[in-house]
Design a protein around this motif. Structure first.
Motif, PDB file in Angstrom:
ATOM      1  N   THR A 275      -3.313 -33.607 -17.437  1.00  0.00           N
ATOM      2  CA  THR A 275      -3.922 -32.434 -17.974  1.00  0.00           C
ATOM      3  C   THR A 275      -4.987 -32.015 -16.882  1.00  0.00           C
ATOM      4  O   THR A 275      -6.013 -32.645 -16.825  1.00  0.00           O
ATOM      5  N   LEU A 277      -8.008 -30.616 -15.017  1.00  0.00           N
ATOM      6  CA  LEU A 277      -9.330 -30.068 -15.597  1.00  0.00           C
ATOM      7  C   LEU A 277     -10.277 -29.761 -14.402  1.00  0.00           C
ATOM      8  O   LEU A 277     -10.059 -30.194 -13.297  1.00  0.00           O
ATOM      9  N   GLU A 279     -13.106 -30.757 -13.586  1.00  0.00           N
ATOM     10  CA  GLU A 279     -13.810 -31.930 -13.033  1.00  0.00           C
ATOM     11  C   GLU A 279     -12.900 -33.176 -12.794  1.00  0.00           C
ATOM     12  O   GLU A 279     -13.372 -34.097 -12.159  1.00  0.00           O
ATOM     13  N   GLN A 281      -8.688 -34.758 -14.181  1.00  0.00           N
ATOM     14  CA  GLN A 281      -7.664 -35.109 -14.871  1.00  0.00           C
ATOM     15  C   GLN A 281      -7.743 -35.699 -16.110  1.00  0.00           C
ATOM     16  O   GLN A 281      -8.199 -37.000 -16.116  1.00  0.00           O
ATOM     17  N   LYS A 282      -7.201 -35.238 -17.284  1.00  0.00           N
ATOM     18  CA  LYS A 282      -7.026 -36.125 -18.590  1.00  0.00           C
ATOM     19  C   LYS A 282      -5.622 -36.639 -18.503  1.00  0.00           C
ATOM     20  O   LYS A 282      -4.506 -36.114 -18.468  1.00  0.00           O
ATOM     21  N   THR A 296     -10.148 -39.605 -19.132  1.00  0.00           N
ATOM     22  CA  THR A 296     -10.402 -38.765 -18.035  1.00  0.00           C
ATOM     23  C   THR A 296     -10.809 -39.368 -16.660  1.00  0.00           C
ATOM     24  O   THR A 296     -11.746 -40.057 -16.687  1.00  0.00           O
ATOM     25  N   HIS A 372      -5.546 -26.402  -9.792  1.00  0.00           N
ATOM     26  CA  HIS A 372      -6.854 -26.309  -9.733  1.00  0.00           C
ATOM     27  C   HIS A 372      -7.163 -24.842  -9.019  1.00  0.00           C
ATOM     28  O   HIS A 372      -8.181 -24.548  -8.773  1.00  0.00           O
TER      29      HIS A 372
END
Length: 488
Positions: A275, A277, A279, A281-282, A296, A372
């Motif tokens: 996923t 993000l 800041e 990636q998860k 994360t 992103h």
């Protein structure tokens, strides 16, 4: 110091009548001292056999040379003829420099070697271990060892073992090193005692040297077929080209090595989801024990995930040890020149620098940045001179496929005509903008960036110079970017 017969005995070559002592080993005739063994090897630019007389005059005790090479009649020096002097040199060097870090991991593949090696080093250091990497970024460690020699992805065997000796003297017992196809083909890593080897991926590169894809693959497979011992850990990205994966897995199974597959198709570490993000990636990861972890990482780029998973697989003691390593991943830092954030503009546009210089690497880079990007994705890139020309239009095709705006510029033209290189690149993306001067390309593009845009300057990454002709002109993408951002 070691006796010549001791060296010959270890590598199963015929002994010589006199028990000559060897005080050093060198490939460079300028470094020969009394009692040295000189390796007279043919090279791309010169032939060591042309310096045999010089070596004898300087006091060399022995000279290693190809079987068919001529040698003058002399009682001052011993000739050691063999069919594969590069291989013999690597084994001799490993014996002459016996102090190696206890835990050594080598990584090969077209892209991702540097990042994977660096993530391995970081994870070890997060466990409070003295650790180092050897590769494209030089020698990096958490000691006060300061390597000042030339930077090569895989140093020659003599330089490599000198570095290993120095690392051990600084109490480094954990080492990750990059294994380039050139280095493997030239036997630079033979004689190492590695316990794990990784294969990141395989796409087109260096065909100017290997001539075709099969020879390129075979060079990389030497890491598993000839260097990693039977029973060693073999980590492989399971999501790479299926045809290449079949050949890699077969080589590993033939050697009865411990295969650890990672990625979406992985079995040792399976990536269930990613996923993006703001800041980082998860990740959701499933282990061979069917445990599922959510973590994360503070890094952008889908390919970074592949590199991190491979790093974990290569250094995990066993399946249970994965649970100890995954909590360390949020503390990883980006590698110099690999998806490195160079600047954020006042309007929020972001600029990155990356080393991607192959079609596949460029495609993965742009695909990784797209999630992103809230607006347009820009890419500036070029192609190196005196290197594989066939990949030039392919890089442009990938750039135009995944970026909204493509700018073609110069990137180490070396002795080729820069205009000709750019023309060959542009054949793959006729609509691309062409700005010859790399700094000007960066400056003009920065002025266009709007809120939500991302610009990535690709190809040079960590490099500190632009090679024009045979001259290296100081040039650092990050420095140039920050200079023009500050003047906005």
């Amino acid at each position: 110091m070691i006796s010549l017969n001791a060296l010959l005995h270890h590598i199963h070559l015929p002994l010589v009548p006199s028990d000559t002592q060897i005080t050093g080993i060198t490939l460079d005739s300028r470094k020969i001292q009394q009692g040295y063994l000189f390796a007279a090897l043919p090279g791309a630019k010169s032939n060591g056999c042309d310096y045999i007389d010089v070596a004898i005059e300087k006091g060399a005790s022995a000279i290693l040379l190809p079987t068919n090479a001529s040698f003058p009649e002399t009682n001052q020096c011993i000739a050691i003829h063999c069919d594969n002097p590069r291989y013999v040199l690597a084994l001799m060097t490993a014996i002459f420099f016996p102090n190696h870090p206890q835990h050594q991991v080598a990584i090969t593949g077209t892209n991702g070697k540097t990042s994977t090696a660096d993530f391995i080093r970081q994870i070890w250091q997060l466990q409070n271990l003295k650790a180092a990497t050897i590769g494209t970024l030089g020698v990096i460690s958490n000691t006060n060892y300061n390597y000042t020699g030339p930077v090569l992805t895989t140093p020659d065997s003599i330089m490599l073992h000198e570095i290993l000796t120095n690392l051990v003297e600084h109490n480094v017992q954990h080492l990750a090193l990059e294994a380039s196809s050139h280095g493997l083909d030239q036997y630079r890593l033979d004689g190492l005692t590695i316990e794990a080897a990784g294969f990141t991926n395989l796409t087109r590169d260096h065909l100017d040297y290997h001539h075709d894809f099969q020879h390129y693959l075979e060079a990389k497979l030497r890491l598993f077929k000839n260097i990693l011992p039977i029973g060693g850990v073999a980590g492989v990205n399971a999501d790479m080209d299926p045809d290449a994966l079949i050949k890699i897995k077969q080589a590993i199974l033939d050697r009865k090595q411990n295969l650890r597959l990672v990625g979406e198709q992985g079995q040792f570490l399976q990536l269930l989801s990613v996923t993006p993000l703001p800041e980082g990636q998860k990740l959701e990861i499933k282990t061979a024990l069917n445990d599922v972890f959510s973590v994360t990482i503070p890094l952008l780029g889908r390919y970074q995930v592949d590199n991190i998973l491979l790093a974990v697989a290569l250094i995990a003691k066993n399946e249970q040890d994965i649970a100890n390593l995954i909590p360390l991943l949020p503390h990883l830092k980006g590698v110099r020149g690999r998806m490195e954030q160079a600047a954020i503009l006042p309007n929020g546009a972001a600029i990155y620098v990356d080393y991607a210089h192959t079609p596949d690497a460029l495609a993965h880079l742009l695909q990784s940045l797209r999630p992103h990007t809230d607006n347009d994705l820009y890419v500036i890139f070029g192609a190196g001179g005196d290197r594989d020309a066939g990949k030039r239009p392919l890089m442009a095709q990938e750039a135009s496929k995944y970026a909204d705006c493509v700018i073609i510029t110069d990137d180490n033209p070396r002795t080729e005509d820069p205009d000709h290189i750019r023309k060959e690149v542009k054949a793959g993306a006729p609509a691309a903008l062409e700005i010859a001067d790399r700094e000007e390309a960066i400056a003009q593009t920065i002025k266009k960036l709007q809120s939500g845009d991302i610009l990535v300057v690709a190809g040079k990454g960590h490099e500190q110079g632009q090679i024009i002709g045979s001259v290296v002109h100081p040039f650092d993408d990050v420095t140039i970017i920050r200079k023009h951002v500050s003047s906005l």
